[in-house]
Design a protein around this motif. Sequence first.
Motif, PDB file in Angstrom:
ATOM      1  N   ALA A  23       0.852  -1.189   0.000  1.00  0.00           N
ATOM      2  CA  ALA A  23       0.000   0.000   0.000  1.00  0.00           C
ATOM      3  C   ALA A  23       0.885   1.235   0.000  1.00  0.00           C
ATOM      4  O   ALA A  23       1.909   1.290   0.689  1.00  0.00           O
ATOM      5  CB  ALA A  23      -0.909   0.003   1.229  1.00  0.00           C
ATOM      6  N   LEU A  24       0.469   2.228  -0.771  1.00  0.00           N
ATOM      7  CA  LEU A  24       1.209   3.484  -0.884  1.00  0.00           C
ATOM      8  C   LEU A  24       0.207   4.628  -0.874  1.00  0.00           C
ATOM      9  O   LEU A  24      -0.684   4.668  -1.721  1.00  0.00           O
ATOM     10  CB  LEU A  24       2.002   3.502  -2.195  1.00  0.00           C
ATOM     11  N   ASN A  25       0.322   5.541   0.093  1.00  0.00           N
ATOM     12  CA  ASN A  25      -0.615   6.658   0.072  1.00  0.00           C
ATOM     13  C   ASN A  25      -0.032   7.847  -0.683  1.00  0.00           C
ATOM     14  O   ASN A  25       1.131   7.833  -1.095  1.00  0.00           O
ATOM     15  CB  ASN A  25      -1.078   7.034   1.487  1.00  0.00           C
ATOM     16  N   ARG A  26      -0.830   8.869  -0.895  1.00  0.00           N
ATOM     17  CA  ARG A  26      -0.425   9.995  -1.741  1.00  0.00           C
ATOM     18  C   ARG A  26       0.730  10.794  -1.135  1.00  0.00           C
ATOM     19  O   ARG A  26       1.391  11.563  -1.841  1.00  0.00           O
ATOM     20  CB  ARG A  26      -1.627  10.910  -2.006  1.00  0.00           C
ATOM     21  N   LYS A  27       1.021  10.600   0.150  1.00  0.00           N
ATOM     22  CA  LYS A  27       2.150  11.262   0.791  1.00  0.00           C
ATOM     23  C   LYS A  27       3.449  10.472   0.646  1.00  0.00           C
ATOM     24  O   LYS A  27       4.506  10.924   1.073  1.00  0.00           O
ATOM     25  CB  LYS A  27       1.850  11.465   2.276  1.00  0.00           C
ATOM     26  N   GLY A  28       3.352   9.279   0.064  1.00  0.00           N
ATOM     27  CA  GLY A  28       4.536   8.445  -0.105  1.00  0.00           C
ATOM     28  C   GLY A  28       4.768   7.463   1.015  1.00  0.00           C
ATOM     29  O   GLY A  28       5.755   6.716   1.001  1.00  0.00           O
ATOM     30  N   ILE A  29       3.879   7.436   1.991  1.00  0.00           N
ATOM     31  CA  ILE A  29       3.990   6.456   3.074  1.00  0.00           C
ATOM     32  C   ILE A  29       3.568   5.087   2.534  1.00  0.00           C
ATOM     33  O   ILE A  29       2.549   4.964   1.856  1.00  0.00           O
ATOM     34  CB  ILE A  29       3.116   6.865   4.269  1.00  0.00           C
ATOM     35  N   HIS A  30       4.347   4.074   2.850  1.00  0.00           N
ATOM     36  CA  HIS A  30       4.111   2.754   2.254  1.00  0.00           C
ATOM     37  C   HIS A  30       4.155   1.662   3.316  1.00  0.00           C
ATOM     38  O   HIS A  30       4.702   1.852   4.414  1.00  0.00           O
ATOM     39  CB  HIS A  30       5.165   2.463   1.178  1.00  0.00           C
ATOM     40  N   ALA A  31       3.596   0.518   2.979  1.00  0.00           N
ATOM     41  CA  ALA A  31       3.606  -0.647   3.865  1.00  0.00           C
ATOM     42  C   ALA A  31       3.184  -1.863   3.065  1.00  0.00           C
ATOM     43  O   ALA A  31       2.648  -1.746   1.955  1.00  0.00           O
ATOM     44  CB  ALA A  31       2.678  -0.437   5.061  1.00  0.00           C
ATOM     45  N   GLU A  82      15.585   0.611  -1.573  1.00  0.00           N
ATOM     46  CA  GLU A  82      15.562  -0.033  -0.271  1.00  0.00           C
ATOM     47  C   GLU A  82      14.613  -1.221  -0.348  1.00  0.00           C
ATOM     48  O   GLU A  82      13.492  -1.096  -0.856  1.00  0.00           O
ATOM     49  CB  GLU A  82      15.099   0.941   0.811  1.00  0.00           C
ATOM     50  N   VAL A  83      15.043  -2.360   0.133  1.00  0.00           N
ATOM     51  CA  VAL A  83      14.213  -3.563   0.143  1.00  0.00           C
ATOM     52  C   VAL A  83      13.557  -3.698   1.509  1.00  0.00           C
ATOM     53  O   VAL A  83      14.238  -3.699   2.536  1.00  0.00           O
ATOM     54  CB  VAL A  83      15.038  -4.822  -0.185  1.00  0.00           C
ATOM     55  N   VAL A  84      12.260  -3.815   1.495  1.00  0.00           N
ATOM     56  CA  VAL A  84      11.479  -3.952   2.730  1.00  0.00           C
ATOM     57  C   VAL A  84      10.999  -5.392   2.849  1.00  0.00           C
ATOM     58  O   VAL A  84      10.422  -5.933   1.906  1.00  0.00           O
ATOM     59  CB  VAL A  84      10.279  -3.002   2.739  1.00  0.00           C
ATOM     60  N   THR A  85      11.264  -6.019   3.976  1.00  0.00           N
ATOM     61  CA  THR A  85      10.816  -7.383   4.221  1.00  0.00           C
ATOM     62  C   THR A  85       9.593  -7.379   5.122  1.00  0.00           C
ATOM     63  O   THR A  85       9.592  -6.719   6.165  1.00  0.00           O
ATOM     64  CB  THR A  85      11.938  -8.210   4.880  1.00  0.00           C
ATOM     65  N   PHE A 109       7.285 -11.756   2.402  1.00  0.00           N
ATOM     66  CA  PHE A 109       7.164 -10.929   1.197  1.00  0.00           C
ATOM     67  C   PHE A 109       8.179  -9.793   1.247  1.00  0.00           C
ATOM     68  O   PHE A 109       8.458  -9.238   2.310  1.00  0.00           O
ATOM     69  CB  PHE A 109       5.737 -10.376   1.154  1.00  0.00           C
ATOM     70  N   GLN A 110       8.740  -9.460   0.100  1.00  0.00           N
ATOM     71  CA  GLN A 110       9.646  -8.328   0.006  1.00  0.00           C
ATOM     72  C   GLN A 110       9.204  -7.395  -1.113  1.00  0.00           C
ATOM     73  O   GLN A 110       8.741  -7.852  -2.160  1.00  0.00           O
ATOM     74  CB  GLN A 110      11.081  -8.791  -0.266  1.00  0.00           C
ATOM     75  N   TYR A 111       9.335  -6.091  -0.876  1.00  0.00           N
ATOM     76  CA  TYR A 111       9.103  -5.123  -1.940  1.00  0.00           C
ATOM     77  C   TYR A 111      10.168  -4.048  -1.840  1.00  0.00           C
ATOM     78  O   TYR A 111      10.844  -3.892  -0.811  1.00  0.00           O
ATOM     79  CB  TYR A 111       7.692  -4.530  -1.858  1.00  0.00           C
ATOM     80  N   SER A 112      10.363  -3.314  -2.932  1.00  0.00           N
ATOM     81  CA  SER A 112      11.418  -2.307  -3.001  1.00  0.00           C
ATOM     82  C   SER A 112      10.822  -0.913  -3.150  1.00  0.00           C
ATOM     83  O   SER A 112       9.775  -0.751  -3.775  1.00  0.00           O
ATOM     84  CB  SER A 112      12.342  -2.582  -4.193  1.00  0.00           C
ATOM     85  N   ILE A 113      11.510   0.069  -2.591  1.00  0.00           N
ATOM     86  CA  ILE A 113      11.065   1.462  -2.728  1.00  0.00           C
ATOM     87  C   ILE A 113      12.251   2.343  -3.107  1.00  0.00           C
ATOM     88  O   ILE A 113      13.407   2.014  -2.849  1.00  0.00           O
ATOM     89  CB  ILE A 113      10.440   1.991  -1.416  1.00  0.00           C
ATOM     90  N   ARG A 114      11.937   3.463  -3.732  1.00  0.00           N
ATOM     91  CA  ARG A 114      12.966   4.472  -4.009  1.00  0.00           C
ATOM     92  C   ARG A 114      12.281   5.814  -4.239  1.00  0.00           C
ATOM     93  O   ARG A 114      11.238   5.876  -4.891  1.00  0.00           O
ATOM     94  CB  ARG A 114      13.796   4.094  -5.237  1.00  0.00           C
ATOM     95  N   ASN A 115      12.871   6.875  -3.686  1.00  0.00           N
ATOM     96  CA  ASN A 115      12.387   8.214  -3.989  1.00  0.00           C
ATOM     97  C   ASN A 115      13.551   9.081  -4.450  1.00  0.00           C
ATOM     98  O   ASN A 115      14.696   8.619  -4.521  1.00  0.00           O
ATOM     99  CB  ASN A 115      11.672   8.834  -2.772  1.00  0.00           C
TER     100      ASN A 115
END
Length: 270
Positions: A235-243, A264-267, A251-257
């Motif tokens: 989930a990603l909100n319009r402010k860029g906060i994710h989970a 960054e890989v989030v586990t 599960f792993q997902y990646s983020i970058r700004n």
Amino acid sequence: MEVGAVAAMRYVKDGIKAAKLVMEHTQHTLLVGEKASVFAISMGLPGPTNLSSAESFEKWAKWKQNDCQPNFRKNVFPANGCGPYHLSQAASPVLEGTCGYIRGEDVYGKWSGASSFSGVLEKNSNLIGRHNHDTISMAVIDKMGHIAVGTSTNGATFKVPGRVGDGPIAGSSAYADDEVGACGATGDGDIMMRFLPCYQVVESMRQGMEPKHAAANAISRIARKYPDFVGAVFALNRKGIHAGACHGWTFQYSIRNSSMVDVEVVTVVP
């Protein structure tokens, strides 16, 4: 709220580009099968292309040698073979009292009942796992705050020909709203698409939930009915906060700004 999708498309490698062409150059939402391939090629994508590889052909050959096991069929005869398949005598409560006969590959019969269910349901297959599918979902927020999300997949290994999973289903594998945020999903699409988890995530965030709670809520709704399913959402909100949230696997997902040098890989654990 713009959507484009393709499904059961063969001979064209880049499904996500084909989906974007549907969105940008038609008034439709979903094109499928051979005509989706024709459309994609007519709009400039390479093809027709043989998408088989030595690796995929070898996997298919071994599967055939193993009597097409495992597969996604149920309540059919032969249960442990490559077909042609016919309805099993014990196929379903729906078929109780049915008069029918089989000739060649044709099945004739009459529906004579109904079935219902409630509570916890069994998972329809044990074929979905982290190592046997290739879903990629990505969400992006641009400088203007516009949000886009897309999902691409080859689908489940050994799927029944013609099967469409959750990849092209808006609200299931992906959903986005500039006013709220976005969601992407992966896992057992045949189960997850029944719950439209990404639509649920975005709507929960619209109602004020933080991304981590919205993601967990969507996954828990599925797990209550199918405790053995395997899947995850981010989930990603319009402010860029994710989970993220998951069930049945880590599960792993990646983020970058723009301020980050690398991803960054989030586990996420179940």
